[in-house]
Scaffold this motif. Structure first.
Motif, PDB file in Angstrom:
ATOM      1  N   LYS A 126       0.824  -1.225   0.000  1.00 25.80           N
ATOM      2  CA  LYS A 126       0.000   0.000   0.000  1.00 25.80           C
ATOM      3  C   LYS A 126       0.855   1.271   0.000  1.00 25.80           C
ATOM      4  CE  LYS A 126      -4.125  -2.131   1.860  1.00 25.80           C
ATOM      5  NZ  LYS A 126      -5.189  -2.171   2.871  1.00 25.80           N
ATOM      6  N   ASP A 135       0.091   5.266  -3.085  1.00 19.69           N
ATOM      7  CA  ASP A 135      -0.489   6.591  -2.825  1.00 19.69           C
ATOM      8  C   ASP A 135      -0.163   7.084  -1.417  1.00 19.69           C
ATOM      9  OD1 ASP A 135      -1.914   4.679  -1.461  1.00 19.69           O
ATOM     10  OD2 ASP A 135      -3.826   5.740  -1.613  1.00 19.69           O
ATOM     11  N   ALA A 136       0.763   6.420  -0.744  1.00 18.01           N
ATOM     12  CA  ALA A 136       0.999   6.737   0.669  1.00 18.01           C
ATOM     13  C   ALA A 136       1.812   8.021   0.841  1.00 18.01           C
ATOM     14  CB  ALA A 136       1.712   5.577   1.344  1.00 18.01           C
ATOM     15  N   ASP A 137       1.500   8.772   1.892  1.00 16.30           N
ATOM     16  CA  ASP A 137       2.325   9.921   2.282  1.00 16.30           C
ATOM     17  C   ASP A 137       3.394   9.470   3.277  1.00 16.30           C
ATOM     18  OD1 ASP A 137       0.687  11.649   0.828  1.00 16.30           O
ATOM     19  OD2 ASP A 137      -0.745  11.770   2.494  1.00 16.30           O
ATOM     20  N   TYR A 138       3.047   8.422   4.052  1.00 20.17           N
ATOM     21  CA  TYR A 138       3.960   7.916   5.073  1.00 20.17           C
ATOM     22  C   TYR A 138       4.313   6.460   4.777  1.00 20.17           C
ATOM     23  CZ  TYR A 138       2.027  11.924   7.531  1.00 20.17           C
ATOM     24  OH  TYR A 138       1.624  13.173   7.864  1.00 20.17           O
ATOM     25  N   ARG A 194      -5.576   3.179   7.673  1.00 18.38           N
ATOM     26  CA  ARG A 194      -6.125   3.656   6.391  1.00 18.38           C
ATOM     27  C   ARG A 194      -7.624   3.942   6.504  1.00 18.38           C
ATOM     28  NH1 ARG A 194      -3.730   4.068   0.941  1.00 18.38           N
ATOM     29  NH2 ARG A 194      -1.539   4.097   1.458  1.00 18.38           N
ATOM     30  N   TRP A 203      -8.295   7.243   7.334  1.00 17.79           N
ATOM     31  CA  TRP A 203      -7.861   8.157   6.272  1.00 17.79           C
ATOM     32  C   TRP A 203      -6.414   8.608   6.406  1.00 17.79           C
ATOM     33  CZ3 TRP A 203     -11.349   7.204   2.937  1.00 17.79           C
ATOM     34  CH2 TRP A 203     -12.655   6.966   3.375  1.00 17.79           C
ATOM     35  N   LYS A 256      -2.881   8.099   5.133  1.00 16.79           N
ATOM     36  CA  LYS A 256      -2.289   7.446   3.967  1.00 16.79           C
ATOM     37  C   LYS A 256      -0.903   6.903   4.300  1.00 16.79           C
ATOM     38  CE  LYS A 256      -4.605   9.443   0.003  1.00 16.79           C
ATOM     39  NZ  LYS A 256      -4.387  10.259  -1.192  1.00 16.79           N
ATOM     40  N   VAL A 257      -0.880   5.658   4.762  1.00 15.38           N
ATOM     41  CA  VAL A 257       0.380   5.049   5.193  1.00 15.38           C
ATOM     42  C   VAL A 257       0.536   3.667   4.560  1.00 15.38           C
ATOM     43  CG1 VAL A 257      -0.750   4.295   7.328  1.00 15.38           C
ATOM     44  CG2 VAL A 257       1.725   4.381   7.255  1.00 15.38           C
ATOM     45  N   GLY A 258       1.756   3.323   4.226  1.00 16.03           N
ATOM     46  CA  GLY A 258       2.046   1.999   3.652  1.00 16.03           C
ATOM     47  C   GLY A 258       3.251   1.379   4.334  1.00 16.03           C
ATOM     48  N   LYS A 315       8.264  10.160   0.286  1.00 18.61           N
ATOM     49  CA  LYS A 315       7.432   9.932   1.466  1.00 18.61           C
ATOM     50  C   LYS A 315       8.135  10.325   2.771  1.00 18.61           C
ATOM     51  CE  LYS A 315       5.569   6.049  -1.099  1.00 18.61           C
ATOM     52  NZ  LYS A 315       4.863   6.947  -2.010  1.00 18.61           N
TER      53      LYS A 315
END
Lengths: 301, 395
Positions: free
Chosen positions: B259, B262-265, B285, B288, B290-292, B314
């Motif tokens: 994931k 689209d992750a920010d983190y 997630r 909301w 956005k972490v992978g 990221k």
């Protein structure tokens, strides 16, 4: 035995151009031993003079496949080689070549383990009675009274008697030899190679630099060690002790040459007093008393 | 291929058997002991053709394994913790000789004080030894990587030994579903043994004797280049493994992304707790966030390009289960070196078996996102209350 000069010269297992010092007993030992061993052997060389004597890699003055390994790793590495050779169906003897430091001190656990497992390997200890490769520091095999760079005023404790320790492991074959008696050494190596199971041969290797004598006198000192009975020549095969002819006279103290003759030909005992000589003699007497009892069949280790 | 419920140790023992290992040097140390017991039992039942050498120390375990490998056969051993440290000298000897050997490390804390539970410090301490170093996250992967290891190490572009790490107890002792390949499947995958040199009286070469400084340095460079070259070998071996042996898994890359697109983190982890991290991410997630997850599977070779590609835009949080004292987590320093300008934070946690699960992961990630001060060492709530009891006078 029927080894003529021609056979010896044709073996070429010790190539010219070794990095050995003049008068090096290990170089002599390798020439004698390789002649007796012949083909079908792999050498495991642990850290020591012999890691250097073979010369700069990737070349080697020992015409055997050689695995150089870390100080304490010899018997275990040889066990692995022996196992691999078995799975490949090859009749190749794995031979460990180690000094007394690698044997009496840092490699003792590994040596004892391989003996306990009765690995089908031949362990040769070239005993120059100190860490000669690093400049002559004391080892567990240095005799009492001998001065080394780390025992400048003389070692305070007796030599560790490794052949006795190995006999106590009840391995099929234990022998002692001296570079002063090549035929005796050759016979023992030939026998050891044929043993199925663990065999141990310790070769006295007087070192001109560490022992402080003229490099031309290596064989002479090696002979004197035997004649004065400081160094016994024997073999212990399946629980039976045989004393080599060269030192049968040692069984009786009255027929031994005085140990002083062995001590005074070298520099490392220069500072010993009568007390230390007495202690060294006691060590020799006690060793021979044990050997005598074993020889007569009255003692089993 | 068949399905079995087995532990990580069982899975590795089966991998050794299926890889037709010829010699193994064994010595017991927790938590890998069950591997060598299992091999011994298989041997006793006549199911294993391997020669087992029951040595007297880990130093000798590696020496015996090395000797056998140098003599030309597939050789294996396993260790952990103090045992790995005890064999450290021989670990270097094998890599320096460019001899393929495979080893399992059931990771465990290093004493003192005595602690048998999991952490990664023992494994990470061998980063500079020249070995290929993979780390499993499931018993399945422990088995898969162990089989692949023989193919990777015996590739002429590599000719280096490989160790496979596996979290002590968490993977070594926990039973789970594992797909076990058939002997035919593994046979079709593993070519006959290849290696750069063999001890053989018919060709008396010397290994490991004195080298000139120039030759020595050349050899060092060759190890470095073999490590880098191994990256493509690992990917090839992985793809081929999925084709011929076990069709599940994700072995077409060195490391694994979860994931991250689209992750920010991004949370960087290694080993069994990667799965806890993935669960934590799934739940975060829903909030909301956005972490992978980026899972390191190969510590050596270091997958520089993959790491940069996956993490470059990221905010990165690296979780370490090991510590380089006075510096920080080892994975943290590795990731930081690949992305010197990125926003990267490192957290050390879970040492010596301190339990870190999904909820703790969520707490760490939330803290990271909220940016409070001083979260380099993280303890779960219940551990945080405990005072250090010994040594007595250290505050």
């Amino acid at each position: 035995m029927s080894l003529g000069v021609r056979d010896i010269l044709n073996k070429h297992k010790l190539m010219p151009g070794t990095s050995a010092c003049p008068g090096c007993p290990e170089n002599i030992a390798m020439r004698i031993i390789s002649t007796a061993l012949g083909e079908n052997a792999v050498f495991v060389v642990v850290a020591g003079c012999s890691s250097v004597i073979q010369g700069m890699g990737p070349n080697s003055a020992y015409n055997y496949p050689i695995l150089n390994v870390a100080f304490a790793a010899g018997p275990a590495a040889a066990s692995g080689i022996a196992a691999a050779m078995r799975t490949k169906g090859k009749n190749v003897k794995a031979v460990v070549w180690a000094g007394d430091g690698g044997t009496a001190d840092i490699g003792m656990a590994s040596l004892s383990g391989a003996a306990e497992r009765n690995e089908d390997i031949l362990y040769i200890c070239v005993d120059n009675e100190a860490y000669m490769n690093t400049g002559g520091q004391r080892s567990g095999s240095t005799p009492i009274g001998a001065s080394t760079t780390t025992t400048p005023s003389g070692k305070r404790h007796n030599k560790k008697n490794i052949p006795f320790i190995m006999m106590a492991h009840r391995v099929p074959y234990v022998a002692t030899a001296s570079v002063g008696y090549p035929h005796d050494l050759m016979e023992k190596i030939k026998k050891a190679k044929e043993i199925r199971g663990f065999s141990y041969v310790q070769v006295l290797c007087p070192d001109p630099y560490g022992w402080m004598f003229e490099p031309s006198k290596t064989a002479e000192v090696a002979k004197l060690a035997v004649q004065t009975c400081y160094w016994p020549l024997f073999e212990y095969e399946n629980g039976v002790l045989r004393i080599s002819d060269e030192c049968l006279h040692c069984l009786d103290k009255r027929t031994r040459k005085p140990i002083e003759e062995f001590l005074k030909i070298q520099g490392r005992f220069k500072h010993v007093d009568q007390q230390k000589i007495k202690e060294l003699e006691e060590y020799v007497d006690e060793m021979w008393e044990k050997l005598r009892l074993m020889y007569k069949g009255n003692l089993k280790l | 291929m068949m399905e079995k419920v087995i532990s990580g140790n069982d899975a590795v023992a089966l991998a050794v058997k299926l890889s037709r290992v010829k010699v193994t040097g064994i010595y017991p140390i927790t938590p890998q002991t069950y591997i060598i017991e299992s091999l011994s039992e298989m041997k006793d039942r006549g199911e294993l053709e391997t020669e087992i050498i029951r040595v007297e120390s880990e130093h000798s375990a590696m020496a015996a394994t090395f000797g056998a490998a140098a003599a030309g056969v597939r050789a294996y051993t396993a260790t952990a913790s103090q045992g790995l440290l005890y064999m450290h000298e021989m670990v270097w000897w094998v890599a320096g000789s460019r001899i393929p050997v495979v080893m399992t490390v059931g990771t465990r804390a290093v004493g003192p004080p005595w602690n048998i539970w999991n952490e990664h410090t023992d494994f990470m301490s061998e980063r500079d030894s020249g070995w290929i170093m993979a780390f499993a996250s499931t018993p399945q992967e422990a088995m898969d990587l162990s089989i692949m290891a023989f193919r990777i190490t015996e590739d002429e572009r590599v000719f280096l030994p490989m160790m496979v790490g596996m979290d002590g107890f968490i993977l070594s002792h926990t039973k789970t579903r594992v797909y076990v390949p058939s002997q035919e499947e593994v046979d079709s995958y593993l070519p006959p043994r290849r290696q750069p040199y063999v001890l053989d009286p018919e060709d008396p070469i010397a290994m490991g004797n004195m080298f000139s400084p120039e030759d020595y340095m050349k050899l060092r460079e060759s190890i470095h280049r073999a490590q880098i070259a191994s990256k493509e070998v690992i990917v090839e071996a992985g793809k081929e493994y999925m084709k011929r042996v076990v069709p599940i898994g994700s072995y077409s890359t060195l490391n694994e992304s979860y994931k991250l697109e689209d992750a920010d983190y991004a949370v960087v982890v290694m080993g069994a707790w990667s799965l806890d991290a993935m669960q934590a991410v799934d739940e975060l997630r829903k909030e909301w966030l956005k972490v992978g997850v980026y899972r390191i599977r190969f510590v050596r070779p270091w997958a520089e390009e993959e790491v940069v590609k996956a993490l470059k835009d990221k905010s990165v949080l690296v979780l370490d289960r090991s510590v380089s004292f006075g510096r920080g987590g080892q994975l943290y320093t590795e990731v930081k070196a690949s992305l010197p300008d990125a926003d990267i934070k490192g957290v050390i946690t879970g040492l010596g078996g301190v339990s870190i699960g999904k909820n703790e992961m969520k707490a760490i990630i939330r803290k990271f996102v909220e940016r409070p001060q001083g979260i380099e060492w993280f303890y779960p709530k219940e551990v945080g209350k405990i005072e250090l009891r010994s040594p007595r006078y250290i505050k």
